[in-house]
Design a protein around this motif. Sequence first.
Motif, PDB file in Angstrom:
ATOM      1  N   ALA A   1       0.843  -1.205   0.000  1.00 23.90           N
ATOM      2  CA  ALA A   1       0.000   0.000   0.000  1.00 23.90           C
ATOM      3  C   ALA A   1       0.876   1.253   0.000  1.00 23.90           C
ATOM      4  O   ALA A   1       0.587   2.226  -0.727  1.00 23.90           O
ATOM      5  CB  ALA A   1      -0.929  -0.005   1.212  1.00 23.90           C
ATOM      6  N   LEU A   2       1.966   1.251   0.773  1.00 26.01           N
ATOM      7  CA  LEU A   2       2.885   2.390   0.777  1.00 26.01           C
ATOM      8  C   LEU A   2       3.561   2.542  -0.586  1.00 26.01           C
ATOM      9  O   LEU A   2       3.764   3.673  -1.065  1.00 26.01           O
ATOM     10  CB  LEU A   2       3.940   2.203   1.870  1.00 26.01           C
ATOM     11  N   ASP A   3       3.891   1.407  -1.214  1.00 27.67           N
ATOM     12  CA  ASP A   3       4.571   1.467  -2.511  1.00 27.67           C
ATOM     13  C   ASP A   3       3.672   2.067  -3.588  1.00 27.67           C
ATOM     14  O   ASP A   3       4.146   2.675  -4.551  1.00 27.67           O
ATOM     15  CB  ASP A   3       5.017   0.057  -2.906  1.00 27.67           C
ATOM     16  N   LYS A   4       2.359   1.882  -3.396  1.00 19.56           N
ATOM     17  CA  LYS A   4       1.393   2.455  -4.346  1.00 19.56           C
ATOM     18  C   LYS A   4       0.971   3.857  -3.913  1.00 19.56           C
ATOM     19  O   LYS A   4       0.081   4.442  -4.532  1.00 19.56           O
ATOM     20  CB  LYS A   4       0.159   1.566  -4.437  1.00 19.56           C
ATOM     21  N   HIS A   5       1.576   4.372  -2.832  1.00 21.68           N
ATOM     22  CA  HIS A   5       1.258   5.693  -2.279  1.00 21.68           C
ATOM     23  C   HIS A   5      -0.207   5.796  -1.882  1.00 21.68           C
ATOM     24  O   HIS A   5      -0.818   6.868  -1.964  1.00 21.68           O
ATOM     25  CB  HIS A   5       1.620   6.794  -3.279  1.00 21.68           C
ATOM     26  N   ASP A   6      -0.775   4.645  -1.469  1.00 26.29           N
ATOM     27  CA  ASP A   6      -2.161   4.626  -0.994  1.00 26.29           C
ATOM     28  C   ASP A   6      -2.122   4.789   0.526  1.00 26.29           C
ATOM     29  O   ASP A   6      -2.215   3.827   1.289  1.00 26.29           O
ATOM     30  CB  ASP A   6      -2.826   3.311  -1.395  1.00 26.29           C
ATOM     31  N   ARG A   7      -1.964   6.026   0.983  1.00 24.06           N
ATOM     32  CA  ARG A   7      -1.778   6.300   2.406  1.00 24.06           C
ATOM     33  C   ARG A   7      -3.011   5.900   3.223  1.00 24.06           C
ATOM     34  O   ARG A   7      -2.889   5.401   4.341  1.00 24.06           O
ATOM     35  CB  ARG A   7      -1.500   7.785   2.623  1.00 24.06           C
ATOM     36  N   ALA A   8      -4.176   6.123   2.673  1.00 26.11           N
ATOM     37  CA  ALA A   8      -5.403   5.804   3.410  1.00 26.11           C
ATOM     38  C   ALA A   8      -5.477   4.301   3.715  1.00 26.11           C
ATOM     39  O   ALA A   8      -5.800   3.886   4.842  1.00 26.11           O
ATOM     40  CB  ALA A   8      -6.625   6.243   2.610  1.00 26.11           C
ATOM     41  N   LYS A   9      -5.156   3.504   2.714  1.00 26.57           N
ATOM     42  CA  LYS A   9      -5.192   2.055   2.926  1.00 26.57           C
ATOM     43  C   LYS A   9      -4.099   1.633   3.913  1.00 26.57           C
ATOM     44  O   LYS A   9      -4.312   0.760   4.754  1.00 26.57           O
ATOM     45  CB  LYS A   9      -5.025   1.329   1.597  1.00 26.57           C
ATOM     46  N   ALA A  10      -2.933   2.276   3.795  1.00 29.15           N
ATOM     47  CA  ALA A  10      -1.833   1.934   4.701  1.00 29.15           C
ATOM     48  C   ALA A  10      -2.210   2.236   6.145  1.00 29.15           C
ATOM     49  O   ALA A  10      -1.943   1.433   7.056  1.00 29.15           O
ATOM     50  CB  ALA A  10      -0.578   2.701   4.303  1.00 29.15           C
ATOM     51  N   VAL A  11      -2.828   3.402   6.363  1.00 22.42           N
ATOM     52  CA  VAL A  11      -3.244   3.756   7.721  1.00 22.42           C
ATOM     53  C   VAL A  11      -4.293   2.760   8.229  1.00 22.42           C
ATOM     54  O   VAL A  11      -4.270   2.329   9.389  1.00 22.42           O
ATOM     55  CB  VAL A  11      -3.789   5.195   7.760  1.00 22.42           C
ATOM     56  N   ASP A  12      -5.218   2.389   7.345  1.00 16.45           N
ATOM     57  CA  ASP A  12      -6.257   1.432   7.727  1.00 16.45           C
ATOM     58  C   ASP A  12      -5.637   0.089   8.128  1.00 16.45           C
ATOM     59  O   ASP A  12      -6.038  -0.527   9.124  1.00 16.45           O
ATOM     60  CB  ASP A  12      -7.223   1.245   6.559  1.00 16.45           C
ATOM     61  N   LEU A  13      -4.641  -0.373   7.360  1.00 14.83           N
ATOM     62  CA  LEU A  13      -3.959  -1.625   7.683  1.00 14.83           C
ATOM     63  C   LEU A  13      -3.186  -1.500   9.000  1.00 14.83           C
ATOM     64  O   LEU A  13      -3.147  -2.437   9.802  1.00 14.83           O
ATOM     65  CB  LEU A  13      -3.001  -2.014   6.551  1.00 14.83           C
ATOM     66  N   LEU A  14      -2.586  -0.359   9.203  1.00  8.16           N
ATOM     67  CA  LEU A  14      -1.808  -0.140  10.419  1.00  8.16           C
ATOM     68  C   LEU A  14      -2.701  -0.223  11.651  1.00  8.16           C
ATOM     69  O   LEU A  14      -2.331  -0.825  12.668  1.00  8.16           O
ATOM     70  CB  LEU A  14      -1.125   1.226  10.341  1.00  8.16           C
ATOM     71  N   VAL A  15      -3.889   0.361  11.558  1.00 10.47           N
ATOM     72  CA  VAL A  15      -4.788   0.422  12.703  1.00 10.47           C
ATOM     73  C   VAL A  15      -5.530  -0.900  12.910  1.00 10.47           C
ATOM     74  O   VAL A  15      -5.663  -1.385  14.033  1.00 10.47           O
ATOM     75  CB  VAL A  15      -5.795   1.577  12.526  1.00 10.47           C
ATOM     76  N   LYS A  16      -5.979  -1.494  11.825  1.00  6.89           N
ATOM     77  CA  LYS A  16      -6.826  -2.689  11.951  1.00  6.89           C
ATOM     78  C   LYS A  16      -6.042  -3.992  11.980  1.00  6.89           C
ATOM     79  O   LYS A  16      -6.382  -4.919  12.717  1.00  6.89           O
ATOM     80  CB  LYS A  16      -7.839  -2.731  10.802  1.00  6.89           C
ATOM     81  N   ASP A  17      -4.995  -4.103  11.158  1.00 10.22           N
ATOM     82  CA  ASP A  17      -4.303  -5.389  11.008  1.00 10.22           C
ATOM     83  C   ASP A  17      -3.028  -5.498  11.834  1.00 10.22           C
ATOM     84  O   ASP A  17      -2.698  -6.572  12.338  1.00 10.22           O
ATOM     85  CB  ASP A  17      -3.957  -5.636   9.531  1.00 10.22           C
ATOM     86  N   LEU A  18      -2.283  -4.399  11.944  1.00 12.59           N
ATOM     87  CA  LEU A  18      -0.976  -4.481  12.589  1.00 12.59           C
ATOM     88  C   LEU A  18      -0.993  -4.064  14.054  1.00 12.59           C
ATOM     89  O   LEU A  18      -0.045  -4.345  14.794  1.00 12.59           O
ATOM     90  CB  LEU A  18       0.028  -3.605  11.825  1.00 12.59           C
ATOM     91  N   LYS A  19      -2.068  -3.434  14.485  1.00 12.47           N
ATOM     92  CA  LYS A  19      -2.132  -2.940  15.858  1.00 12.47           C
ATOM     93  C   LYS A  19      -2.011  -4.077  16.869  1.00 12.47           C
ATOM     94  O   LYS A  19      -1.457  -3.922  17.955  1.00 12.47           O
ATOM     95  CB  LYS A  19      -3.450  -2.187  16.055  1.00 12.47           C
ATOM     96  N   VAL A  20      -2.525  -5.266  16.508  1.00 15.12           N
ATOM     97  CA  VAL A  20      -2.526  -6.392  17.434  1.00 15.12           C
ATOM     98  C   VAL A  20      -1.114  -6.789  17.863  1.00 15.12           C
ATOM     99  O   VAL A  20      -0.902  -7.296  18.964  1.00 15.12           O
ATOM    100  CB  VAL A  20      -3.255  -7.603  16.783  1.00 15.12           C
ATOM    101  N   PHE A  21      -0.124  -6.520  16.992  1.00 11.41           N
ATOM    102  CA  PHE A  21       1.247  -6.915  17.306  1.00 11.41           C
ATOM    103  C   PHE A  21       1.946  -5.928  18.233  1.00 11.41           C
ATOM    104  O   PHE A  21       3.027  -6.226  18.746  1.00 11.41           O
ATOM    105  CB  PHE A  21       2.060  -7.081  16.011  1.00 11.41           C
ATOM    106  N   SER A  22       1.346  -4.769  18.428  1.00 14.46           N
ATOM    107  CA  SER A  22       1.990  -3.759  19.281  1.00 14.46           C
ATOM    108  C   SER A  22       2.075  -4.235  20.730  1.00 14.46           C
ATOM    109  O   SER A  22       2.961  -3.825  21.477  1.00 14.46           O
ATOM    110  CB  SER A  22       1.215  -2.446  19.206  1.00 14.46           C
ATOM    111  N   THR A  23       1.150  -5.105  21.121  1.00 17.00           N
ATOM    112  CA  THR A  23       1.163  -5.621  22.497  1.00 17.00           C
ATOM    113  C   THR A  23       2.434  -6.396  22.786  1.00 17.00           C
ATOM    114  O   THR A  23       2.952  -6.389  23.898  1.00 17.00           O
ATOM    115  CB  THR A  23      -0.065  -6.528  22.724  1.00 17.00           C
ATOM    116  N   PHE A  24       2.950  -7.059  21.753  1.00 15.39           N
ATOM    117  CA  PHE A  24       4.095  -7.940  21.947  1.00 15.39           C
ATOM    118  C   PHE A  24       5.426  -7.270  21.592  1.00 15.39           C
ATOM    119  O   PHE A  24       6.471  -7.695  22.069  1.00 15.39           O
ATOM    120  CB  PHE A  24       3.910  -9.206  21.102  1.00 15.39           C
ATOM    121  N   ASN A  25       5.370  -6.258  20.747  1.00 20.63           N
ATOM    122  CA  ASN A  25       6.601  -5.553  20.388  1.00 20.63           C
ATOM    123  C   ASN A  25       6.257  -4.111  20.039  1.00 20.63           C
ATOM    124  O   ASN A  25       6.030  -3.758  18.880  1.00 20.63           O
ATOM    125  CB  ASN A  25       7.297  -6.252  19.209  1.00 20.63           C
ATOM    126  N   GLU A  26       6.194  -3.296  21.063  1.00 22.32           N
ATOM    127  CA  GLU A  26       5.793  -1.897  20.900  1.00 22.32           C
ATOM    128  C   GLU A  26       6.778  -1.135  20.028  1.00 22.32           C
ATOM    129  O   GLU A  26       6.382  -0.304  19.194  1.00 22.32           O
ATOM    130  CB  GLU A  26       5.679  -1.252  22.284  1.00 22.32           C
TER     131      GLU A  26
END
Length: 1119
Positions: A84-109
Amino acid sequence: MSSLSRELVFLILQFLDEEKFKESVHRLEQESGFFFNMKYFEEKVIGGEWDEVEKYLSGFTKVDDNRYSMKIFFEIRKQKYLEALDKHDRAKAVDLLVKDLKVFSTFNEELYKEITQLLTLDNFRENEQLSKYGDTKSARSIMLMELKKLIEANPLFREKLVFPTLKASRLRTLINQSLNWQHQLCKNPRPNPDIKTLFVDHTCTPPSGPRPGTASVPIAAVPKAGPTYAPLGAHGPFPPPPGVANPNALAGWMANAVASSAIQPAVVTSSSVALPPNQAVSVLKHPRAMSDYQTADSESLMKRLRPNPHGEEVTYPAPIPQVTWSLDDLPRAVACSLAQGSNVTSMDFHPSHHTLLLVGLANGDVSLWEVGIRERLVTKPFKSNTAKEPSIPTTRVAWSPDGSLIGVAFSKNLFQLHAFQAPNELRQVLEIDAHTGAVNDIAFSNPNKQLCVVTCGDDKLIKVWDLNGQRLYVFEGHDAPVYSILPHHKENIQFIFSTSLDGKIKAWLYDNMGSRVDYEAPGRWCTTMLYSADGSRLFSCGTSKEGDSFLVEWNESEGAIKRTYTGFRKKSNGVVQFDTAQNRFLAAGEDNQIKFWDFDNTNMLTSTEADGALPSLPRLRFNKEGNLLAVTTVDNGVKILANADGLRLLRSFGGRSFEAFRPHPYEASPIKASGAPPVASMSPSIGKVEHLERTSPARPSPILNGGDPSARVVVEKPKFADVADKLKPWESADIVNPQQCRVITVPETPDSGHKVGRLLYTNSGVGLLALTSNGVQRHWKWTRNEQNPSGKATASVVPQHWQPNSGNVMANDLSGNNPEEAVPCIALSKNDSYVMSACGGKVSLFNMMTFKVMTTFMPPPPASTYLAFHPQDNNIIAIGMDDSTIHIYNVRVDEVKTKLKGHQKRITGLAFSNALNILVSSGADAQLCVWNTDSWEKKKTILIQLPPGKPAVGDTRVQFNSDQSCLLVVHETQLAIYDAAKMERIYQWVPQDALSAPISYATYSCNSQLVFASFCDGNIGVFDAENLRLRCRIAPSAYASAPVNSNAPVYPNVLAAHPQEPTQFAIGLTDGVVKVVEPLESDKKWGPSLPIENGVSNGRQMPPVAAAGTSQPSDQIQR
């Protein structure tokens, strides 16, 4: 899902694939979770179909299942984010960061923050770690290689990456075979039947007249199945069977079926055996198995274990001709008694030498008795090359079929094989760390004519080993610890029955195809199974958690209970044991008796109390002739019961004795007491014994409590006064400066300074947990490095204060109470995943990885004061309360099952005994209560005897030793050891001399050989657990820093023993400091060794506690 249902799924997958239902194939793969199609997964990853990739993965694992799964999902979602970043689709990247990748922050902030910062870059390749990122296609290929490695390493994908080898159109073939079989059962089979449907069973309608009724078809009239089966079309013609009748038709069908299977050749060969005609008829009458589908090679076995869901008639084997017998055939007369000296856990008679009895003991020893001369030929003390414990209780002993080997299973991890050579040689030949937790049963079997050892354990597995210790098979499928195993064979087919603690019975062939049978035993708890001596009849005996016992015979042809035997009078507090004899009798131990049944009569024949002294649930074992019966006694012995034949057998030994069986050092002339130092006078004899241990299995029994009641040594015991005059009494050691021991202080934390209320090691031995008076739990961990290669807790390396990256703190609810007045309590789950604690408020359950509160329960009032997990179910917790009650609480359903009332003041201690099925509670009222853990009824109340004038107040704590034979009771006025079975006090120690201050805390060492006790003046005492003799005093000056001016004294408030290192302990001080203490590396023990003279520990006599009712020293030594 049973293994046969699993195999059916594979057949359906093959069928769908052959019929080109591609989407259906992959949906079934994902929904069943049985086969992970790596090729399909690769296609979707390379194609960037991320939603389908995650959906397919979800059938096999979730994000938080394990570290491999977490890494798999992280790599996929990271790739989506980078694309998504490579396609400069910032909105999708932010959405992925919040919805898909946030779960991993608990284990490696930190990692999550770094990924987030990529949004600020015009090109994420500016990040050094991503500078080599190429185009999308190459990045996906590189990621795919990493994903494949993670999937292959992930245990959740084990045995799911390879599709089983099947012949083409296997499901069609099986259906065609079934139709052939159905056609053979037709009363008037047509030459060319017209098969129009599979929805109902096939029958050939007669040309005219009514449909014939069902009838048993003589085996000679059954047409032989065709040698091959043509593929079944939608409505294709059914291949006509040959017209010649064949009495071995079923066997021929079996042979054809086996030839087309892909199961192990050894098992396949054994399956291709002709069946006796009466068995073939039974199978024809009942064509449906427990699962409607099963592999061909197991058909011959499985037809004996089928339930009868259709209510059809049951065909039993022809009755066995009656043989005249009488009650005198039962071994009921007491022939002799054998004093064992330790609790007997298992017995087995030699398969051919019918008076040779093998006995396993709770102290880990194995003894061999020649019953004919009442002689113990040899005792093999516990010795392990891998276990650190000095002793581990045996759970099962068993002879090999030829009597040349014995197998010994232990209550922790191990089993051993010993070679036996007549007359009295036992030599250890193998030791295997076989299971995680207890090894609950051991047996021998002969798959493929190769002698093997079969074991089962608490880890829910059954394992098969060759005699070199090579693991041949692992059978996985039970959902609870496996309690017992029964290897057997029928018509050259080798198989294993197994039972588990959830009441399941399973059967296994020696292959990797899973269990062939899955049904429930009566009582649904602890069950053992046995065949009659001739292998023709199958029995089981089990006890439910409610204490109801069930003795039944099984109809193997139907997998149903054939008869249930009656005669059990009352609910049992443990598990009833049973055995079979003479292809005629059953015996079970219950209600302090041995009860007998005839195979064919459900009513009890008779019973015997064997002249008394039997425990409530005696263990028992027949010899192979059935004329001798060994039963256990309450005084750690064995009684031999005999019938007339057995008595004649024993009398045939006459006055013979096996002098060759006696160790020569034991044949010396009587030992005279002398004035020489005890160690010097005994050293020659000890040298001989040690030499004997290395070269002969005839080792002397260990000396317990100063004397071995079974030792055959003539000893002239000196009077204690004479010894005191001539010998210097054994003195304990005093450690007064830091150079005499190893001490480390764990790092302080921001909330240091609060009194340590509770302290414990993690079960893995790598960390410490401290609960302080402000309700906060602190956690320290040792790491693996060059200084500490084991990574275990040690007093040589300072640990790290550990906290998750989230900064969470394990802080308990205080509910507005004054924390200094609250009673802290804590308990840790067996796998160190969760810790439960309270400090005046609600009980909190914390995740040990994240420190998050998983749930809270039990809000005050009353407040919780003590917590203990049930040993068999982590969902059940005993909670002692401030109002003197005990709540038995189920965490899973958030429900109090029952409340126990028996104390007058708050609960201060709880201890479960799995072996005795009891819970012992202690309170601030200085009394103990014993509760039955099946019925939760109170069995006994014991008042601890306090010094004259001392009120019945003060915290009392309780702890079982490692084999649960003794109970340590701790009060500020005393240490006491109780016999756990009788709840009678054996030893008592009261503060005196240099250790005269009140006792603040005490605990067993991990091997229960020592007792560590702390005192309110800062002293620490190390005692021998056998007799509470003081070995060592550790003064405050040895571990404390320079005293600080303070109004309140500083002393160890709590103490914890390391779970694997028997000499290491940790102390929590009243000023909040935590220290770890060990003896010097050069010493490796606390205090001097106890010298031995004339079989008596020459230590200081027990302190005078006659006022408290303690026996005199001489009585204690002769106990």
